[in-house]
Design an enzyme around this catalytic site. Structure first.
Site, short mmCIF file in Angstrom:
data_model
loop_
_atom_site.label_atom_id
_atom_site.label_comp_id
_atom_site.label_asym_id
_atom_site.label_seq_id
_atom_site.Cartn_x
_atom_site.Cartn_y
_atom_site.Cartn_z
N GLU A 50 -10.53 11.22 19.76
CA GLU A 50 -10.07 12.12 20.81
C GLU A 50 -10.12 11.41 22.17
O GLU A 50 -11.06 10.66 22.46
CB GLU A 50 -11.00 13.34 20.80
CG GLU A 50 -10.78 14.37 21.88
CD GLU A 50 -11.83 15.48 21.83
OE1 GLU A 50 -11.61 16.51 22.47
OE2 GLU A 50 -12.87 15.32 21.14
N LYS A 121 -4.94 20.63 21.34
CA LYS A 121 -6.20 21.22 20.90
C LYS A 121 -6.27 22.71 21.22
O LYS A 121 -6.12 23.11 22.37
CB LYS A 121 -7.36 20.47 21.55
CG LYS A 121 -8.74 20.86 21.07
CD LYS A 121 -9.79 19.96 21.72
CE LYS A 121 -11.19 20.25 21.24
NZ LYS A 121 -12.19 19.35 21.88
N CYS A 154 -11.76 17.72 17.12
CA CYS A 154 -13.16 17.95 17.42
C CYS A 154 -13.63 19.38 17.13
O CYS A 154 -13.82 19.75 15.98
CB CYS A 154 -13.44 17.54 18.87
SG CYS A 154 -15.18 17.14 19.19
#
Length: 295
Positions: A50, A121, A154
């Protein structure tokens, strides 16, 4: 043994990108150097962490803007596209994306023929909510010659709906880009594994999908990172080792990506996808209404 239908060598890269615009060029150079090492090791699907070109812990919204670039027009994406073309590989990488006045924590998928797609995300962690807009374009799965590739970032792995929806849309492998941070202890068990590793293994197991999870290491500003990158098989167990908490590493796994399509059939009576009781919980959770899921 039957011949692999879609053989692939997957590599996840664990390293220490540093925040700060003065570090941007070196971060990008590191991604390319390490990706080259992975490609020279035979990998044809390579996963970077990321925000791999810019670091993570911004000091302000303006700082986050200063680190951002457009997708796919930005310099980092162009450099990664050139790399994917030169080495004839598929590359997944994270960056801060600017789109008008909005910022997104974004993962891009690039291939031998250029830009394939991106994922923004959806679940933002802690101070990310001060810089980024949550992604609202769903959870795309990209069809490629080596198989169907899904992306998550994540904190997404803490929400079981994300890998479930990706697997329900036919993902053969999920590329998980991470900056797993230190949280209150205990951080590791006696085997040296962190909770994020177990969540990744569990998601792979219950969805019978490969997950290639790349994390980062090091410290920057007030943050520390956990490492613990891994590649999980469709049975959930790591293929090879789980990476350390503090060393730069590249992990490799040789897999048949499309074998995930038959993995849910455990025996003549049990198939994880068909055994789901959507009649009991589908409406409550909203899965039945998701436009990408089969009716």
């Amino acid at each position: 043994m039957s011949e692999a239908a879609s053989p692939a060598r997957v590599a996840v890269i664990q390293f220490d990108p540093q925040v700060g615009t003065a570090n941007h060029a070196n971060n990008l150079r590191q991604t390319l150097t390490l990706a080259t090492e992975a490609a020279n090791g035979g990998a044809n699907l390579i996963v970077l962490p990321e925000l791999s070109n810019c670091g993570y812990f911004f000091t302000s919204r303006q700082d986050a803007f200063d680190h951002a670039e457009a997708v796919p027009e930005g310099a980092s994406v162009k450099a990664w596209m050139d790399f994917a073309s030169r080495y004839q590989v598929y590359l997944v990488a994270g960056l801060s994306e600017i789109d008008g006045t909005q910022l997104f924590n974004t993962a891009v998928l690039l291939g031998p023929d250029g830009f394939i797609g991106k994922y923004r995300k959806a679940h933002l962690w802690n101070r990310e909510k001060l810089w980024f807009t949550p992604g609202n374009t769903g959870f795309p799965v990209f069809e490629t010659p080596i198989g169907r590739i899904g992306l998550l970032i994540c904190w997404d792995i803490w929400f079981p709906e994300v890998p479930r929806i990706l697997s329900q849309q036919g993902a053969d492998i999920i590329c998980s880009l991470n900056n797993w941070v230190w949280t209150p202890p205990p951080l590791f068990d006696e085997a040296g594994k962190c909770m994020a590793s177990y969540l990744t293994m569990t998601a792979a197991h219950v969805n019978n999908v490969f997950i290639a999870a790349s994390s980062r290491i090091g410290e920057e500003r007030d943050a520390r990172y956990l490492g613990c990158s891994l590649i999980a098989g469709t049975n959930g167990w790591p293929i090879g080792a789980i990476a350390s908490a503090n060393r730069q590493e590249i992990l490799f796994a040789d897999i048949d990506i499309t074998s995930a399509r038959s993995a849910p059939i455990w025996n003549s009576l049990n198939d994880l996808q068909r055994d789901r009781r959507c009649d009991l919980y589908g409406q409550m959770l909203g899965y039945a209404q998701h436009p990408a899921l089969p009716r």
